[in-house]
Design a protein around this motif. Structure first.
Motif, mmCIF file in Angstrom:
data_model
loop_
_atom_site.group_PDB
_atom_site.id
_atom_site.type_symbol
_atom_site.label_atom_id
_atom_site.label_comp_id
_atom_site.label_asym_id
_atom_site.label_seq_id
_atom_site.Cartn_x
_atom_site.Cartn_y
_atom_site.Cartn_z
ATOM 1 N N TYR A 287 -10.666 -3.319 17.844
ATOM 2 C CA TYR A 287 -10.413 -4.731 17.561
ATOM 3 C C TYR A 287 -9.746 -4.927 16.213
ATOM 4 O O TYR A 287 -9.262 -6.010 15.909
ATOM 5 C CB TYR A 287 -11.723 -5.525 17.621
ATOM 6 C CG TYR A 287 -12.162 -5.830 19.031
ATOM 7 C CD1 TYR A 287 -12.014 -7.106 19.568
ATOM 8 C CD2 TYR A 287 -12.708 -4.841 19.839
ATOM 9 C CE1 TYR A 287 -12.405 -7.389 20.866
ATOM 10 C CE2 TYR A 287 -13.103 -5.114 21.138
ATOM 11 C CZ TYR A 287 -12.944 -6.380 21.648
ATOM 12 O OH TYR A 287 -13.332 -6.650 22.937
ATOM 13 N N VAL A 288 -9.721 -3.887 15.395
ATOM 14 C CA VAL A 288 -9.034 -3.934 14.110
ATOM 15 C C VAL A 288 -7.602 -3.420 14.253
ATOM 16 O O VAL A 288 -6.647 -4.024 13.757
ATOM 17 C CB VAL A 288 -9.812 -3.106 13.063
ATOM 18 C CG1 VAL A 288 -9.010 -2.970 11.771
ATOM 19 C CG2 VAL A 288 -11.169 -3.751 12.782
ATOM 20 N N ARG A 289 -7.444 -2.323 14.968
ATOM 21 C CA ARG A 289 -6.118 -1.710 15.136
ATOM 22 C C ARG A 289 -5.199 -2.534 16.041
ATOM 23 O O ARG A 289 -3.980 -2.351 16.016
ATOM 24 C CB ARG A 289 -6.275 -0.304 15.708
ATOM 25 C CG ARG A 289 -6.921 0.690 14.728
ATOM 26 C CD ARG A 289 -6.858 2.092 15.292
ATOM 27 N NE ARG A 289 -7.418 3.104 14.408
ATOM 28 C CZ ARG A 289 -6.784 3.673 13.388
ATOM 29 N NH1 ARG A 289 -5.545 3.301 13.095
ATOM 30 N NH2 ARG A 289 -7.366 4.593 12.642
ATOM 31 N N SER A 290 -5.770 -3.426 16.852
ATOM 32 C CA SER A 290 -4.956 -4.154 17.830
ATOM 33 C C SER A 290 -4.218 -5.348 17.233
ATOM 34 O O SER A 290 -3.494 -6.037 17.949
ATOM 35 C CB SER A 290 -5.848 -4.644 18.979
ATOM 36 O OG SER A 290 -6.836 -5.551 18.495
ATOM 37 N N LEU A 291 -4.373 -5.600 15.941
ATOM 38 C CA LEU A 291 -3.824 -6.822 15.345
ATOM 39 C C LEU A 291 -2.420 -6.656 14.758
ATOM 40 O O LEU A 291 -1.947 -7.534 14.040
ATOM 41 C CB LEU A 291 -4.771 -7.318 14.249
ATOM 42 C CG LEU A 291 -6.007 -8.050 14.781
ATOM 43 C CD1 LEU A 291 -7.050 -8.183 13.681
ATOM 44 C CD2 LEU A 291 -5.641 -9.419 15.331
ATOM 45 N N SER A 292 -1.743 -5.555 15.060
ATOM 46 C CA SER A 292 -0.411 -5.340 14.485
ATOM 47 C C SER A 292 0.570 -6.441 14.880
ATOM 48 O O SER A 292 1.523 -6.723 14.148
ATOM 49 C CB SER A 292 0.134 -3.969 14.893
ATOM 50 O OG SER A 292 0.211 -3.857 16.309
ATOM 51 N N ARG A 293 0.354 -7.078 16.026
ATOM 52 C CA ARG A 293 1.261 -8.155 16.432
ATOM 53 C C ARG A 293 1.226 -9.310 15.427
ATOM 54 O O ARG A 293 2.212 -10.053 15.298
ATOM 55 C CB ARG A 293 0.907 -8.646 17.843
ATOM 56 C CG ARG A 293 -0.456 -9.315 17.991
ATOM 57 C CD ARG A 293 -0.813 -9.476 19.476
ATOM 58 N NE ARG A 293 -2.012 -10.267 19.722
ATOM 59 C CZ ARG A 293 -3.249 -9.810 19.616
ATOM 60 N NH1 ARG A 293 -3.457 -8.551 19.218
ATOM 61 N NH2 ARG A 293 -4.275 -10.593 19.884
ATOM 62 N N PHE A 294 0.112 -9.485 14.717
ATOM 63 C CA PHE A 294 0.016 -10.535 13.699
ATOM 64 C C PHE A 294 0.408 -10.013 12.320
ATOM 65 O O PHE A 294 1.056 -10.725 11.552
ATOM 66 C CB PHE A 294 -1.405 -11.103 13.659
ATOM 67 C CG PHE A 294 -1.797 -11.834 14.915
ATOM 68 C CD1 PHE A 294 -1.176 -13.028 15.259
ATOM 69 C CD2 PHE A 294 -2.763 -11.334 15.758
ATOM 70 C CE1 PHE A 294 -1.521 -13.715 16.417
ATOM 71 C CE2 PHE A 294 -3.119 -11.994 16.919
ATOM 72 C CZ PHE A 294 -2.494 -13.187 17.254
ATOM 73 N N ILE A 300 -1.118 -12.051 8.993
ATOM 74 C CA ILE A 300 -2.280 -11.487 8.312
ATOM 75 C C ILE A 300 -1.830 -10.213 7.595
ATOM 76 O O ILE A 300 -0.792 -9.632 7.960
ATOM 77 C CB ILE A 300 -3.443 -11.178 9.276
ATOM 78 C CG1 ILE A 300 -3.033 -10.101 10.295
ATOM 79 C CG2 ILE A 300 -3.932 -12.444 9.980
ATOM 80 C CD1 ILE A 300 -4.187 -9.611 11.167
ATOM 81 N N PRO A 301 -2.584 -9.762 6.608
ATOM 82 C CA PRO A 301 -2.177 -8.538 5.903
ATOM 83 C C PRO A 301 -2.308 -7.317 6.812
ATOM 84 O O PRO A 301 -3.214 -7.247 7.646
ATOM 85 C CB PRO A 301 -3.167 -8.446 4.737
ATOM 86 C CG PRO A 301 -3.813 -9.783 4.644
ATOM 87 C CD PRO A 301 -3.782 -10.374 6.014
ATOM 88 N N PRO A 302 -1.427 -6.339 6.647
ATOM 89 C CA PRO A 302 -1.611 -5.076 7.376
ATOM 90 C C PRO A 302 -2.789 -4.314 6.778
ATOM 91 O O PRO A 302 -3.236 -4.600 5.660
ATOM 92 C CB PRO A 302 -0.288 -4.339 7.128
ATOM 93 C CG PRO A 302 0.187 -4.866 5.810
ATOM 94 C CD PRO A 302 -0.247 -6.313 5.768
ATOM 95 N N LEU A 303 -3.294 -3.336 7.513
ATOM 96 C CA LEU A 303 -4.367 -2.505 6.990
ATOM 97 C C LEU A 303 -3.873 -1.754 5.758
ATOM 98 O O LEU A 303 -2.796 -1.147 5.773
ATOM 99 C CB LEU A 303 -4.831 -1.510 8.054
ATOM 100 C CG LEU A 303 -5.598 -2.103 9.248
ATOM 101 C CD1 LEU A 303 -5.746 -1.057 10.352
ATOM 102 C CD2 LEU A 303 -6.956 -2.630 8.811
#
Length: 402
Positions: A287-294, A300-303
């Motif tokens: 659920y953390v790695r799947s947010l690259s689209r944002f 949102i900031p990248p990891l």
């Protein structure tokens, strides 16, 4: 825009537009769903304990060679009591979504289950039941008995946008690489160490895989102590409210597609109880790695490098400290999501016509006033806190995956 640091608390679901219709929610309760933490209740790293002590801190070697410490085999009398209660419930024609302790009577097992619930919430946090006769009873009666058993441990909450309060962990052929859309429990892929969106999770094994699909679990308090000693920098990163969790489209009207939060929290203080605040972990790397689209769109900031390192070190530490467990047909695993992280190995199913691996899943809530942890969320004392609730989707209890 990223979620604000502060904001008004949402209205409790049972106060939205008056009483909840029992035609939709048979027990009069509605899953509260996912939401951000109360940011002003989050405390900085230096206020967390340097070391956690007590029964929630256990090591795999304490249990690996001693299954009698974490296994309970139902005896004939207990099976008979479960069977009679299930038969009475079936005869009543009550919808499975309306099952509760009041209409699933277990006068002899109730005391044992009450003690088990306390051990799940505040003790070692897990149990493996054996001897549940799923093959004799079939899926319908087994589901009734399983859900009835679960009502003594907590209130069942919805597990997805479809309102499933009886979930099914089964490979439906979905693409596990599409992590922004697909829930991994609907695939045969490996599940990394994580916690579900409930206080307690239950898994009943209906059918096993040809190979793989085995369970691992770890005391997150043992992981915490290990990180505090070996990698306090990683622990500090996990405690910081800099993490974004995906909701994968399972949102109610007007809700954000993600939540800004921490991975590790401290309970809200309650001096009147005399209990030291406990450390709570909420984590799922998918659920953390799947947010690259944002993050790719600058929303949102990248990891960061520190977050990527924390991801790696947390998983490696969980693997190193974990207890391995195999669920056979008729086994039931219950575990706490507050202080246990769990994982699953990848698996391969039997070729047809043999059945695919199939686990029935329960997500159970334990509100504060009934002994649950004082979580830094607005719904901490709601009976059906947590889970996934989309608008007024009614609860459903399908007997197989869909």
């Amino acid at each position: 825009m990223a979620p604000a640091l502060t904001g008004d608390l949402p209205t409790a679901p049972h106060n939205l537009g008056g009483p909840i219709s029992k035609d939709i929610f048979p027990d009069g309760l509605k899953t509260t769903g996912q939401h951000p933490p109360l940011y002003d209740e989050l405390v900085p790293f230096d206020q967390f304990p340097r070391q956690i002590t007590g029964p929630t801190v256990w090591k795999a070697e304490d249990y690996r060679e001693n299954p009698e410490k974490w296994t309970h085999t139902f005896n004939e009398e207990q099976v008979a009591e479960l069977s009679a209660a299930a038969d009475a419930f079936l005869a009543s024609k009550t919808p499975l979504t309306g099952i509760s302790k009041s209409n699933f009577q277990l006068p002899k097992l109730a005391d044992y289950l009450h003690k088990l619930r306390a051990d799940l919430i505040d003790g070692k946090g897990f149990i493996l039941f054996k001897g549940f006769p799923v093959q004799k009873w079939g899926n319908h009666k087994s589901a009734v008995a399983y859900m009835g058993l679960g009502t003594y441990l907590g209130y069942f909450v919805s597990q997805n946008s479809r309102g499933h309060v009886l979930g099914h962990v089964k490979d439906l052929g979905e693409d596990s690489t599409q992590i922004d859309k697909v829930r991994i429990y609907r695939t045969n892929a490996r599940q990394y160490f994580h916690a579900d969106d409930s206080d307690i999770v239950g898994l009943l094994c209906i059918a096993k895989a040809l190979e793989g699909g085995e369970s691992d679990l770890v005391s997150s308090h043992n992981v915490y102590n290990t990180l505090a000693a070996e990698r306090p920098d990683v622990l500090k990163t996990l405690i910081s409210p800099i993490w974004y969790f995906d909701r994968k489209g399972e949102t109610s009207t007007g809700q954000e597609e993600y939540i800004r939060t921490s991975v590790i929290y401290l309970e809200r203080s309650a001096a009147e109880t005399g209990i030291e605040p406990r450390v709570y972990t909420k984590w799922d790397p998918y659920y953390v790695r799947s947010l690259s689209r944002f993050s790719d769109a600058g929303i949102i900031p990248p990891l960061s490098a520190e977050q990527l390192e924390a991801l790696k070190v947390l998983e490696e530490t969980c693997v190193r400290l974990s207890l391995h467990m195999v669920l056979d047909i008729g086994d039931i695993q219950f575990l706490s999501n507050a202080h246990i992280l769990h994982a699953r190995t990848a698996y391969t199913d039997h070729a047809p016509p043999k059945p695919r691996r199939h686990l029935m899943r329960l997500w159970l809530a334990t509100p504060e006033e009934e002994g649950g942890w004082r979580l830094p969320f607005w719904d901490s004392n709601e009976k059906k806190r947590g889970g996934i609730q989309v608008d007024d989707q009614a609860p459903v209890a399908p007997l197989d995956a869909e």
